[in-house]
Design an enzyme around this catalytic site. Structure first.
Site, mmCIF file in Angstrom:
data_model
loop_
_atom_site.group_PDB
_atom_site.id
_atom_site.type_symbol
_atom_site.label_atom_id
_atom_site.label_comp_id
_atom_site.label_asym_id
_atom_site.label_seq_id
_atom_site.Cartn_x
_atom_site.Cartn_y
_atom_site.Cartn_z
ATOM 1 N N HIS A 21 0.766 6.154 2.139
ATOM 2 C CA HIS A 21 1.654 7.294 3.006
ATOM 3 C C HIS A 21 2.738 7.934 2.535
ATOM 4 O O HIS A 21 3.110 8.912 3.068
ATOM 5 C CB HIS A 21 1.657 6.699 4.399
ATOM 6 C CG HIS A 21 0.496 6.256 5.030
ATOM 7 N ND1 HIS A 21 -0.303 7.350 5.242
ATOM 8 C CD2 HIS A 21 -0.137 5.130 5.451
ATOM 9 C CE1 HIS A 21 -1.436 6.889 6.196
ATOM 10 N NE2 HIS A 21 -1.380 5.572 5.878
ATOM 11 N N ASN A 34 0.763 -1.057 0.093
ATOM 12 C CA ASN A 34 0.076 0.073 -0.085
ATOM 13 C C ASN A 34 1.145 1.106 -0.128
ATOM 14 O O ASN A 34 1.900 1.408 0.925
ATOM 15 C CB ASN A 34 -0.854 0.030 1.264
ATOM 16 C CG ASN A 34 -1.998 0.848 1.208
ATOM 17 O OD1 ASN A 34 -1.414 2.277 1.216
ATOM 18 N ND2 ASN A 34 -3.080 0.655 1.478
ATOM 19 N N GLU A 38 -10.878 -9.467 3.220
ATOM 20 C CA GLU A 38 -9.645 -9.245 3.681
ATOM 21 C C GLU A 38 -10.007 -8.875 5.301
ATOM 22 O O GLU A 38 -10.650 -7.907 5.728
ATOM 23 C CB GLU A 38 -9.024 -7.907 3.172
ATOM 24 C CG GLU A 38 -7.544 -7.573 3.842
ATOM 25 C CD GLU A 38 -6.991 -6.379 3.062
ATOM 26 O OE1 GLU A 38 -6.045 -5.838 3.842
ATOM 27 O OE2 GLU A 38 -7.445 -6.156 2.128
ATOM 28 N N HIS A 54 -5.853 3.608 -1.603
ATOM 29 C CA HIS A 54 -7.009 4.133 -1.035
ATOM 30 C C HIS A 54 -7.316 5.511 -1.349
ATOM 31 O O HIS A 54 -6.807 6.288 -0.948
ATOM 32 C CB HIS A 54 -6.880 3.684 0.718
ATOM 33 C CG HIS A 54 -8.240 4.197 1.376
ATOM 34 N ND1 HIS A 54 -8.529 4.067 2.381
ATOM 35 C CD2 HIS A 54 -9.526 4.803 0.805
ATOM 36 C CE1 HIS A 54 -9.646 4.273 2.863
ATOM 37 N NE2 HIS A 54 -10.154 4.663 1.775
ATOM 38 N N GLU A 57 -8.748 0.721 -2.999
ATOM 39 C CA GLU A 57 -9.643 0.555 -1.899
ATOM 40 C C GLU A 57 -10.472 1.863 -1.675
ATOM 41 O O GLU A 57 -9.996 2.871 -2.414
ATOM 42 C CB GLU A 57 -8.714 0.610 -0.538
ATOM 43 C CG GLU A 57 -7.976 -0.594 -0.078
ATOM 44 C CD GLU A 57 -7.222 -0.542 1.238
ATOM 45 O OE1 GLU A 57 -7.248 0.383 1.766
ATOM 46 O OE2 GLU A 57 -6.875 -1.411 1.722
ATOM 47 N N THR A 74 -8.183 3.746 8.744
ATOM 48 C CA THR A 74 -9.590 2.537 8.938
ATOM 49 C C THR A 74 -9.588 1.899 10.369
ATOM 50 O O THR A 74 -8.378 1.232 10.737
ATOM 51 C CB THR A 74 -9.522 1.776 7.755
ATOM 52 O OG1 THR A 74 -9.286 2.407 6.341
ATOM 53 C CG2 THR A 74 -10.701 0.857 7.569
ATOM 54 N N ARG A 132 -9.579 8.036 -0.701
ATOM 55 C CA ARG A 132 -10.659 8.431 0.263
ATOM 56 C C ARG A 132 -11.404 9.373 -0.197
ATOM 57 O O ARG A 132 -11.042 10.326 -1.178
ATOM 58 C CB ARG A 132 -9.786 8.845 1.380
ATOM 59 C CG ARG A 132 -9.039 7.788 2.238
ATOM 60 C CD ARG A 132 -8.635 8.226 3.524
ATOM 61 N NE ARG A 132 -9.501 8.567 4.472
ATOM 62 C CZ ARG A 132 -10.057 8.003 5.679
ATOM 63 N NH1 ARG A 132 -9.232 6.792 5.861
ATOM 64 N NH2 ARG A 132 -10.855 8.405 6.287
ATOM 65 N N ARG A 154 -7.251 12.791 1.495
ATOM 66 C CA ARG A 154 -6.261 13.097 2.484
ATOM 67 C C ARG A 154 -4.837 12.638 1.877
ATOM 68 O O ARG A 154 -3.979 13.290 2.490
ATOM 69 C CB ARG A 154 -6.535 12.582 3.799
ATOM 70 C CG ARG A 154 -6.479 11.352 4.127
ATOM 71 C CD ARG A 154 -6.717 11.048 5.597
ATOM 72 N NE ARG A 154 -8.092 11.322 5.985
ATOM 73 C CZ ARG A 154 -8.352 10.830 7.115
ATOM 74 N NH1 ARG A 154 -7.772 10.119 8.031
ATOM 75 N NH2 ARG A 154 -9.670 11.344 7.448
ATOM 76 N N HIS A 192 -3.655 -4.803 7.795
ATOM 77 C CA HIS A 192 -3.869 -3.601 8.809
ATOM 78 C C HIS A 192 -2.872 -3.607 9.813
ATOM 79 O O HIS A 192 -2.882 -4.573 10.674
ATOM 80 C CB HIS A 192 -5.074 -3.401 9.092
ATOM 81 C CG HIS A 192 -5.426 -1.984 9.682
ATOM 82 N ND1 HIS A 192 -5.544 -0.839 8.756
ATOM 83 C CD2 HIS A 192 -5.279 -1.416 10.786
ATOM 84 C CE1 HIS A 192 -5.777 0.160 9.478
ATOM 85 N NE2 HIS A 192 -5.566 -0.020 10.840
#
Length: 256
Positions: free
Chosen positions: A18, A15, A159, A51, A78, A109, A53, A57, A202
């Site tokens: 970030h 992922n 998941e 992801h 995502e 999340t 969102r 963000r 996660h």
């Protein structure tokens, strides 16, 4: 890569959200999450997760555009189960769409999607995505009723949320962490019995990945924040290589 009991591969999805978080903290175009995705691909990631969102963000629409253009490994998009996100997914038709809960005030999340409360809506929501060729997965807690509901709505993949296990492990709550791991093991087996492909993710780190990788029904781990954090100190490719080695060792030991 390590083998599952049925001969399949334990996959690693990276992922890159970030990297975009760091970029957006300053504005501009650097660091580029698409560059990180391509580096992850070169380092042996089996897929890339991003992801998008509702509040944008971190990942931006333009990032998804470029990921779809440049990635050779599958993209796992995502997103929340909203009309806007459905339109975006139908336009891009990524390999996979993972539905996650979203709250504007959360940092990340916080839990699994409540499928049980929205069975009819989610069944209708995922149908056009499946028809467009995207493999729909549901990010879900290790809860029997929720997993059974995910199977009923026709989602081929779940998941499992590993955040609670990782948090308890980090806090030194060994007994509670062991109970959560047992729950994850039981619910992963249930998902497989129901014909679902089981993924997990996660909060996974070098210290917590092995017990999850060793769960026989799990076919894919999705890991982001920790790998991006480690990349600051070691570089992204070495961070991915070490995570892959830990995953493979745990799976090989579990299969022995």
């Amino acid at each position: 890569m390590a083998q599952l009991h049925d001969g399949g591969l334990l996959r690693l999805g990276v992922n890159i959200d970030h990297v975009a978080t760091v970029r957006n903290a300053r504005g501009g175009a650097y660091p580029d999450p698409v560059r990180a995705a391509l580096l992850a691909e070169e380092a042996g990631a089996d897929g890339v997760t991003a992801h998008l969102r509702e509040d944008r963000r971190h990942i931006a629409d333009s990032d998804i555009d470029r990921l779809m253009e440049r990635l050779r490994v599958p993209l796992n998009l995502e997103m929340a189960a909203t009309d806007e996100m459905q339109r975006i997914a139908l336009r891009h038709r990524p390999h996979a769409v993972c539905l996650v809960p979203e709250k504007r005030e959360e940092r990340t999340t916080e839990g699994g999607l409540d499928v049980l409360a929205e069975e009819a809506r989610l069944r209708a929501f995922i149908a056009p995505l499946a028809e467009a060729g995207s493999r729909v997965s549901i990010f879900i807690g290790a809860d029997r009723a929720q997993i059974e509901a995910a199977a009923r709505i026709g989602a081929p993949v779940i998941e499992l949320h590993t955040g609670a296990f990782c948090d308890l492990s980090a806090e030194g709550q060994g007994e509670a962490a062991a109970a959560e791991l047992a729950r994850l093991r039981e619910m992963a087996a249930l998902g497989a019995e129901l014909g679902l492909e089981v993924h997990a993710g996660h909060g996974l780190t070098y210290d917590t990945v092995a017990p999850i990788a060793a769960l026989p029904p799990v076919r894919e781990l999705n890991i982001g924040h920790f790998l991006i954090g480690e990349a600051i100190f070691t570089g992204l490719a070495p961070a991915i290589a070490r995570m892959r080695a830990l995953m493979d060792a745990a799976r090989s030991e579990g299969a022995a």
